[in-house]
Motif scaffolding. Sequence first.
Motif, short mmCIF file in Angstrom:
data_model
loop_
_atom_site.label_atom_id
_atom_site.label_comp_id
_atom_site.label_asym_id
_atom_site.label_seq_id
_atom_site.Cartn_x
_atom_site.Cartn_y
_atom_site.Cartn_z
N GLU A 170 0.84 -1.20 0.00
CA GLU A 170 0.00 0.00 0.00
C GLU A 170 0.87 1.24 0.00
N THR A 210 -1.20 3.70 3.89
CA THR A 210 -1.86 2.75 4.78
C THR A 210 -2.81 3.47 5.74
N PRO A 256 -6.27 3.80 0.04
CA PRO A 256 -4.84 3.66 0.33
C PRO A 256 -3.94 3.37 -0.88
N ALA A 316 -3.54 0.35 -3.26
CA ALA A 316 -2.95 -0.94 -2.87
C ALA A 316 -2.81 -1.86 -4.08
N TYR A 339 -11.23 -3.71 2.05
CA TYR A 339 -11.39 -3.17 0.71
C TYR A 339 -12.81 -3.52 0.27
#
Length: 1001
Positions: A770, A773, A778, A780, A831
Amino acid sequence: MKTILPNKAKHYCKVGKVLLLATAIQLTTNTQSMAFKRSAFISELRNNSQFVTIKGKITDKNGQPIIGASVMIKGSQIGSLSDANGDYSINAERTSILVFSYIGFTPKEITVGGQTTINVELEESSTSLGEVVVVGYSTKKQSEISSSISVVTGDKLRDVTSNEVSSLLQGRAPGVVVSTASGSPTSGSSIIVRGTGSINASTAPLIVVDGNIGGNYNPTDVETITILKDAAATGLYGSRAANGVIIITTKTGKSGKSVVSYNTTMGFTEASTGNFSLMNSQELYDYQSKFYSGLTPERLNNNTDWWDLGFRKGMVNTHTLSASGGSEKSTFYLSGNYYKEEGTLIHNDKTGYNLRGNFTQKLSDKFKISSFLNGIFINDVYNAGGTLYDSYVNMPFDPAYNPDGTPIDARYGTWYGRDRDNFLHTLQYNTSRAKSFNVSADINLDYNVLKNLTLSSYNRGNLVNYRSDSFNDKRTKSGATNNGTAYASNSYNNTFLTSNRLRYSNNFGKHSLAVLAVGEIEQGYSESLSANVKNLPAGRDAFSTATDIVTNPSGGNDTYQFSKYLGQVDYSFNEKYYAVASYVSEYSSRFGSNKPNGNFYQLGASWIASNEDFLKNNKAITFLKLRSSYGTTGNAYGIGYYAALGLYSISSGASYAGLPGAAPSQKANPDLTWEKSKSANIGVDITLFKRIDLSVDAYHKEAASLLFFRPLPATTGYSGVYENVGNVRNRGIEFNLTTKNFVKDFKWETNLNMAFNRNKVLEVNQGRTEVSTGARQPIAVGHDMDEWFMPVWSGVDPATGSPLWENRVKDADGKEFLTYTTNYNAASRLYTGKSSAPKFTGGLTNDFTYKNFTLSTFFNFVYGNYVYNDSRFFFDSDGLYESYNQMNLAKGWSRWEKPGDLATHPKPVHGRADNSNATSTRYLENGSYLRLRNVTLGYNLPTAWLNKAKVNKVRIFISGDNLWTLTKFTGTDPEVELGDGVSSIKYPISKKFLFGVNISL
């Protein structure tokens, strides 16, 4: 050879004498007969002559003259242009074929034959394949282009009323996503072409005006906008074209009679509230009585509609006066524009003045000089009273005015609202404004060294002055702390660019070759100064009246440089096969000493299959082209001028003996270099039955070495360092469909464009997964860059009315189980699979014409994106903020009241501490919408009426912008800046109702 004998010769002489005598007698005795025969002789001579003079008028479907239409003898360079009345004249052979053409119309070919007068009506074209457009540093017919581009004409931009081209492009071209974070006329829009491909660097496309990078312009002066999307299209700008290129071409004069035009639009605007509404006094009292024991009946003595007080009906007024014309050697275009728009929020408006002059002069057959001068002055007035925020959260229990009609000072007396702020009182004294002056001047030189070799020098200077200031009077809440404050900042920016180009082009039978070489240097300089003072007398915003400073004055200056060398080869064979290759090498002072140069290449090819024998006479497929391209492009924008250098900053904490000191702020990175993007594109263009045009593109784009400012631990002594990190991929499909549904007296044309894009992060630096974070988005590996990351809201516990969130736990074997929790801190951060980037976007336009009437409708749509409605934190807080007004529940929502209720909202609790309004998917809403962007009904006055007044054209129209929006979003407006995806105390978009007149003399 026939031999005449002597005796016969005498006979012929006698006969000749007789004939001459008879002729003489006839000439002297019968003049009337002689005149008749002479006329017949001349007529016969004319009929047998090779050349004749052809005259006529060129008009559109409404009988309006087309000014500057081209009349060419097919297969030659001989031609003429129509004048301001649409009239033309040309000398041609009777066997010649005349080709009549104009941008946006279908060319028409007519054989001269025995005609001396040929009047032509050109039909608007649903395809632009024959049009010449600006691509890179040259022009091409669209049919010859091997890459993915979209062209939007200036006429299509002028349906919606705005002073920002970015806003006008919304929904007009596939793959071009425009989003507006604010409905204020002083704010702009953001543009993303084919998905987001950067983290910290700019995601905006490169802007090119009249052939040079940068520059300024006014929407009323725009002739065409060309959006370059794939590598082959952006090739010559490849070093800074990773986010696409938008080429803006302004209007120029045409030889012929001068044309004077005047256009005006007037109307009013009002704020759109969408599905959102706030509670009135009774509704808020009834709601709070369920959980708040501190209510007293006198609250109902007032029912103030703060939203209604904060917003208004604003006025829009725009005027444009232009003149153009010239001769074969000299042309000109002059334009002046005035634009005034009052924001729907009180004390907020924009006023703009624009002057443009475009001139071209042919000094000889070989040498041409062009100059472009544009000046823009803008005066912005900002609301200085916190009106937008207060309109949402101020309570209806609080009165706005004293008994004498003056605004109440909310700091004194009874006031139920938490912030004790009445913007009406503040706006009496405080001000906030900005002024800018932007001048752009171009001098372009073109010299034909040889027949097929041209040397050009394009040069531009751009100067920008900007000043902003604000004043907080000591009599207001915001000014009381420092006994009155004033702030002012000034900035100056200049950019100078020279682009020198050598171009060779030639045809060798069926072969065509063009070679381009360019050397270019751009130098930029900026300086700024700001100051903030306090202790000012009431009503005095002059700095000289202050007795102290809030902060030390600050300022500085910066400079940067780009230099570029490039080459391109363009080849075609037999008007069927096309190929293009280019190479760019560019230096930028923004990058590290080890890697300041970026090298990029582009390749493209196309095949016009419809020019092959097996398709030439096909009645169904009238045009078919296949395209492909691959290449690399770069990005250097969005980072500081000194991103690669080690920097220090002045800090009050780093001082010695009362003198200012400096502390490290940025670590050096000599290896910092360009972002690089590799992209591939395949496409097809097809025309069916000369009435259906379809373009389809599929692309794959990977951006690598992304520019990112990585924060560093405080123990390093630096706040961070710029690095090249990560890899992001965008894939998508775009299509553009235009159909001519009816083509006779009643004409109906439809255009639909759509774009589908999928984004994925492939890699970030140093083995991390990421970038940021813990953030809501974020960035990722394996996820969409704009995917939301947060606790997942699970609704309300039917038994207790408490909020629920998902909690995912694993057993000893690693198997995951889904549970639910009322403890926010125990909820799993996940997520969500939902992104602020839409799954697809597009626009739908319908144009109707019947006789002199026109009607157009334009919809734009966004689907599949999710917006975080952050505003609900304040006014949908389940009792936490009893001193803020609350929103009425949207359709389908309900509050928990008793055990067993299946509700969307928890039971309200005064001063609750369970974080029901904290960040979670509860406030993550579907941001999809379908918007009626514009409806315009127009009428062209009959030509017969206008001829008597010696007027070429008069059009009157009524128009409406943003009249209707279909959405599930519960805020005032679902449109947000898509990269950010957050709606927080949103200034909603405006509905506009307008009347306009266009006059051409």
